[in-house]
Design an enzyme around this catalytic site. Structure first.
Site, PDB file in Angstrom:
ATOM      1  N   HIS A  37       0.779  -1.094   0.082  1.00  0.00           N
ATOM      2  CA  HIS A  37       0.019  -0.094   0.033  1.00  0.00           C
ATOM      3  C   HIS A  37       0.887   1.285  -0.023  1.00  0.00           C
ATOM      4  CE1 HIS A  37      -2.873  -2.946   2.010  1.00  0.00           C
ATOM      5  NE2 HIS A  37      -3.633  -2.467   0.898  1.00  0.00           N
ATOM      6  N   ASP A 151      -4.333  -7.960  -7.261  1.00  0.00           N
ATOM      7  CA  ASP A 151      -5.810  -7.972  -7.487  1.00  0.00           C
ATOM      8  C   ASP A 151      -5.985  -7.876  -9.018  1.00  0.00           C
ATOM      9  OD1 ASP A 151      -7.102  -8.250  -4.898  1.00  0.00           O
ATOM     10  OD2 ASP A 151      -5.853  -6.739  -4.574  1.00  0.00           O
TER      11      ASP A 151
HETATM   12  O1  PAF Z   1      -8.120  -3.806  -3.116  1.00  0.00           O
HETATM   13  C1  PAF Z   1      -9.077  -3.379  -2.185  1.00  0.00           C
HETATM   14  O2  PAF Z   1      -8.632  -3.207  -1.119  1.00  0.00           O
HETATM   15  C2  PAF Z   1     -10.490  -3.072  -2.526  1.00  0.00           C
HETATM   16  O3  PAF Z   1     -10.967  -4.012  -3.127  1.00  0.00           O
HETATM   17  C3  PAF Z   1     -10.831  -1.826  -2.862  1.00  0.00           C
HETATM   18  C4  PAF Z   1     -10.100  -1.471  -4.263  1.00  0.00           C
HETATM   19  C5  PAF Z   1     -10.145  -0.528  -1.908  1.00  0.00           C
HETATM   20  C6  PAF Z   1     -12.240  -1.606  -2.913  1.00  0.00           C
HETATM   21  O4  PAF Z   1     -12.709  -1.870  -1.582  1.00  0.00           O
END
Ligand code: PAF
Length: 282
Positions: A37, A151
């Site tokens: 992140h 993802d």
């Molecule tokens: O990848 C994530 O953490 C979630 O799917 C997101 C993109 C924040 C949507 O809730």
């Protein structure tokens, strides 16, 4: 770093930044942050965003019945410290009633990209993701939004939605950040204890086997995918959900000779459902 807790506060912040000529970067997350992140905030800055807003919202609409919404790990204080350190300008932390007030009835459905892979085992998941991301885009009004490539299908869904609904937002995919032993970083890794944590390495091991074959000249999609599948299927503590070869851009299933392929995998290890992928190209 400003803390914004309602859509109105998020919109006001975005309007003020835009009025001041800033380029806004958005980093949507569900919190319980890790180095992956943090890299998204850095990438937004590198893309020329003078104002970067991260969001923390565990989105109930993307969890199915019996999934881990209630036990999803949460640690707001730690997340805020990490975002401040990473250089975020604002954090948007709406509550569930702010995002889904009584009477809420509007959802975004991305038909093609949501099908198969995670969409097959998690019905409604990508509808929840697309809906919340659309709401975050409308509130934060970003020029750029950054999402992790771990993802992989989610990124394809969001790209399709942003294009189809004319959001005019640049969607940036950020490389997967891995633990030293190869495991892709994920907030859900917190569920992995003892032998499960060791067994979880089988996903990246399988993908690295596929990469070694590709680097050695193998170009048959089936053979590349089989290498990843065998590695995961051979781990007694892992329950393979899928291992497939997809077109890295369109997500279309691939067979036969390939110049580029995304090998995408999902498996359950103990209480954690894990996903991972690798893109191989000439
Ligand atoms: O990848 C994530 O953490 C979630 O799917 C997101 C993109 C924040 C949507 O809730």
């Amino acid at each position: 770093m400003e803390l914004l807790r309602s859509p109105g506060a998020m919109r006001a912040w975005a309007d003020a930044r835009r009025a001041g000529g800033a380029r806004i970067g958005l980093v949507p997350t569900m919190g319980y942050l890790h180095e992956g992140h943090v890299s998204l905030v850095r990438i937004a800055r590198e893309r020329g965003c003078g104002a970067v807003a991260a969001t923390i919202f565990v989105n109930p609409a993307q969890f199915g019945p019996g999934e881990d919404f209630d036990k999803y790990p949460r640690d707001e204080a730690r997340d805020l410290a990490m975002l401040s350190e990473a250089g975020a300008s604002a954090v948007y932390l709406p509550g569930v009633p702010d995002m889904y007030p009584e009477g809420f009835q509007t959802y975004v459905e991305v038909t093609g990209a949501s099908q198969g892979l995670c969409g097959a085992s998690r019905p409604g998941h990508f509808r929840g993701v697309a809906t919340v991301v659309a709401k975050l885009f409308l509130a934060a009004k970003p020029h750029v939004a950054v999402f992790g490539e771990k993802d992989f299908q989610q990124l394809a869904v969001i790209r399709a939605m942003a294009r189809d609904l004319d959001f005019g937002i640049e969607i940036v995919g950020a490389p997967i950040v891995r633990e030293p032993d190869g495991l892709a970083m994920s907030s859900r890794n917190a569920y992995l204890k003892g032998d499960d944590r060791i067994a979880a390495r089988c996903l990246s091991r399988g993908l690295f086997r596929a990469r070694a074959l590709f680097d050695g000249g193998e170009r048959d999609a089936g053979t590349l995918v089989a290498a990843a599948r065998e590695e995961i299927a051979g781990e007694p503590l892992a329950k393979l959900e899928y291992a497939e070869g997809r077109d890295p851009r369109t997500l279309a299933p691939l067979e036969g000779r390939v110049d580029a392929i995304a090998v995408v995998v999902a498996a359950k290890v103990g209480p954690a459902r894990l996903i991972d992928n690798i893109t191989l190209r000439d």
